[in-house]
Motif scaffolding. Structure first.
Motif, PDB file in Angstrom:
ATOM      1  N   HIS A 146      84.867 134.188 -30.726  1.00 56.36           N
ATOM      2  CA  HIS A 146      83.446 133.949 -30.936  1.00 56.36           C
ATOM      3  C   HIS A 146      83.214 132.602 -31.630  1.00 56.36           C
ATOM      4  O   HIS A 146      83.652 132.404 -32.758  1.00 56.36           O
ATOM      5  CB  HIS A 146      82.818 135.068 -31.779  1.00 56.36           C
ATOM      6  N   ILE A 147      82.530 131.720 -30.952  1.00 57.64           N
ATOM      7  CA  ILE A 147      82.109 130.452 -31.533  1.00 57.64           C
ATOM      8  C   ILE A 147      80.642 130.521 -31.924  1.00 57.64           C
ATOM      9  O   ILE A 147      80.248 130.130 -33.020  1.00 57.64           O
ATOM     10  CB  ILE A 147      82.310 129.279 -30.543  1.00 57.64           C
ATOM     11  N   GLY A 148      79.811 131.057 -31.047  1.00 61.25           N
ATOM     12  CA  GLY A 148      78.377 131.045 -31.276  1.00 61.25           C
ATOM     13  C   GLY A 148      77.766 129.837 -30.598  1.00 61.25           C
ATOM     14  O   GLY A 148      78.357 129.231 -29.704  1.00 61.25           O
ATOM     15  N   HIS A 149      76.571 129.461 -31.039  1.00 61.40           N
ATOM     16  CA  HIS A 149      75.836 128.393 -30.358  1.00 61.40           C
ATOM     17  C   HIS A 149      75.452 127.286 -31.344  1.00 61.40           C
ATOM     18  O   HIS A 149      74.877 127.552 -32.398  1.00 61.40           O
ATOM     19  CB  HIS A 149      74.581 128.967 -29.702  1.00 61.40           C
ATOM     20  N   TYR A 150      75.774 126.070 -30.968  1.00 64.39           N
ATOM     21  CA  TYR A 150      75.377 124.901 -31.747  1.00 64.39           C
ATOM     22  C   TYR A 150      74.050 124.365 -31.239  1.00 64.39           C
ATOM     23  O   TYR A 150      73.776 124.390 -30.039  1.00 64.39           O
ATOM     24  CB  TYR A 150      76.431 123.792 -31.615  1.00 64.39           C
ATOM     25  N   PRO A 151      73.212 123.863 -32.147  1.00 64.90           N
ATOM     26  CA  PRO A 151      71.975 123.216 -31.681  1.00 64.90           C
ATOM     27  C   PRO A 151      72.306 121.883 -31.011  1.00 64.90           C
ATOM     28  O   PRO A 151      73.340 121.268 -31.287  1.00 64.90           O
ATOM     29  CB  PRO A 151      71.198 122.996 -32.987  1.00 64.90           C
ATOM     30  N   LYS A 152      71.455 121.456 -30.133  1.00 67.23           N
ATOM     31  CA  LYS A 152      71.610 120.136 -29.535  1.00 67.23           C
ATOM     32  C   LYS A 152      71.215 119.084 -30.565  1.00 67.23           C
ATOM     33  O   LYS A 152      70.384 119.341 -31.450  1.00 67.23           O
ATOM     34  CB  LYS A 152      70.721 120.006 -28.297  1.00 67.23           C
ATOM     35  N   PRO A 153      71.823 117.893 -30.518  1.00 70.70           N
ATOM     36  CA  PRO A 153      71.462 116.839 -31.474  1.00 70.70           C
ATOM     37  C   PRO A 153      69.957 116.590 -31.538  1.00 70.70           C
ATOM     38  O   PRO A 153      69.418 116.287 -32.610  1.00 70.70           O
ATOM     39  CB  PRO A 153      72.213 115.617 -30.948  1.00 70.70           C
ATOM     40  N   GLU A 160      71.885 112.031 -37.234  1.00 69.85           N
ATOM     41  CA  GLU A 160      72.988 111.100 -37.465  1.00 69.85           C
ATOM     42  C   GLU A 160      73.945 111.578 -38.553  1.00 69.85           C
ATOM     43  O   GLU A 160      75.074 111.094 -38.664  1.00 69.85           O
ATOM     44  CB  GLU A 160      72.451 109.706 -37.828  1.00 69.85           C
ATOM     45  N   HIS A 161      73.491 112.549 -39.351  1.00 70.45           N
ATOM     46  CA  HIS A 161      74.332 113.089 -40.415  1.00 70.45           C
ATOM     47  C   HIS A 161      75.076 114.361 -39.999  1.00 70.45           C
ATOM     48  O   HIS A 161      75.723 115.005 -40.822  1.00 70.45           O
ATOM     49  CB  HIS A 161      73.494 113.377 -41.663  1.00 70.45           C
ATOM     50  N   TYR A 162      74.977 114.730 -38.728  1.00 64.34           N
ATOM     51  CA  TYR A 162      75.647 115.924 -38.227  1.00 64.34           C
ATOM     52  C   TYR A 162      76.474 115.565 -36.993  1.00 64.34           C
ATOM     53  O   TYR A 162      75.973 114.911 -36.075  1.00 64.34           O
ATOM     54  CB  TYR A 162      74.634 117.006 -37.852  1.00 64.34           C
TER      55      TYR A 162
END
Length: 333
Positions: A146-153, A160-162
């Motif tokens: 299980h990774i889950g879901h990352y938000p899009k930039p 820029e800090h992520y």
């Protein structure tokens, strides 16, 4: 007569000089650091620049994509002769004296790059973890993990800090104990969720460098550190959500760690301020040392968050550190 007068003036001046020096307070010498365990300071005699990161450890790690280019450059060379780069896989091209452009192999997993001094008495080992591309995540899972879901930039304020993961390190029983820096191993940063192997990890090299610098500074300040525990390193979005943490936690982006000193092995912060208690005061001592590091020019590229947490019934005190690129401070009692 003139001779006697001159002699008396010299004697009088000498006496005044002695009294003036005696009146000045004696400056205390810096306390000697007793390095009984040289493993605390596993530095090489030269530094290595890896892309934009400079370090001087005998072992370090980088996390790259298949066929990604990495620049290695020896700094503060101790010899006029050329240093040597050897590697298990990948392609190295000499671009200048003691500077190489190295291309990672297509093959996923762990490979190594070795940088040696001309006399081969000094050697750095760079563990290179070639990541599984993030586009292999399907339905929030990588294989069965299980990774889950990352938000899009575009969905992240101050994006820029992520750094949204471009890939994940595959962690197996065979590589999880690999030292990725002098005092930390790969498995210490894996998300705490329950799962069988393989597990998957996203980690930024800057965090390793920051933790090693903190550890060393604690020792230089007279605080013994046999064991610095990474209570929480990387968290998958899946796990982060399950524990009710904020969506954009730095842990999700692989550049944060919750740490404490545990020399007695009871999985609680030690009484490092020697007040006979296990309290938030111990975390504040650690935080003050991190704060002093943050004021140095050499620490500028590692700036980030610093959180102080008091003890709870189920855990001891700890501090949070990250490398978000700007200063953030908070205290949670």
């Amino acid at each position: 007569m003139q001779f006697i007068y001159s002699t008396l003036v010299c004697i009088f001046s000498f006496v005044l000089s002695i009294n003036a020096h005696a009146a000045q307070p004696t400056k205390k010498a810096h306390p000697t650091v007793d390095i009984s365990n040289k493993a605390n300071f596993e530095d090489a005699e030269f530094s290595l620049k890896i892309n934009d990161l400079v370090m001087s450890y005998s072992v370090f790690s980088v996390f790259v994509m298949p066929q990604e280019n990495v620049e290695f450059e020896v700094l503060y060379a101790q010899s006029e002769q050329s240093y040597i780069l050897n590697n298990n896989d990948g392609k190295a091209t000499l671009t200048n004296t003691n500077r190489w452009q190295w291309q990672a192999p297509k093959k996923l997993g762990l490979t190594r790059v070795f940088i040696e001094s001309p006399d081969k008495k000094q050697r750095m080992t760079i563990n290179v973890f070639v990541k599984v591309p993030a586009d292999e995540v399907e339905g929030g899972k990588l294989k069965y993990y299980h990774i889950g879901h990352y938000p899009k930039p575009s969905q992240i304020k101050d994006a820029e800090h992520y750094i949204v993961p471009d890939g994940f390190v595959k962690v197996t029983p065979e590589n999880e104990s690999v030292k990725i820096s002098p005092h930390f191993s790969l498995k210490e940063f894996v998300s705490k969720q329950r799962s069988k192997h393989p597990k998957y990890l996203f980690l930024q090299s800057k965090l390793l460098l920051k933790l090693e610098k903190i550890r060393k500074e604690l020792i230089l300040e007279g605080i013994p550190v046999k064991n610095m525990v990474v209570m929480s390193g990387y968290r998958t979005p899946y796990y982060n959500k399950s524990i009710g943490n904020v969506k954009l936690s730095r842990h999700v982006f692989g550049d944060a760690a919750d740490i404490f000193i545990d020399n007695d092995g009871n999985y609680r912060m030690d009484d490092i301020n020697n007040d006979g208690k296990h309290s938030i005061g111990d975390a504040k001592v650690m935080a003050n040392i991190v704060e002093s590091l943050a004021k140095r020019e050499s620490f500028k590229g590692l700036l980030g968050g610093l959180g102080i947490y008091g003890p709870k019934s189920h855990r001891g005190a700890f501090i949070h550190v990250d490398t978000r690129g700007f200063k953030a401070r908070w205290v949670s009692k």
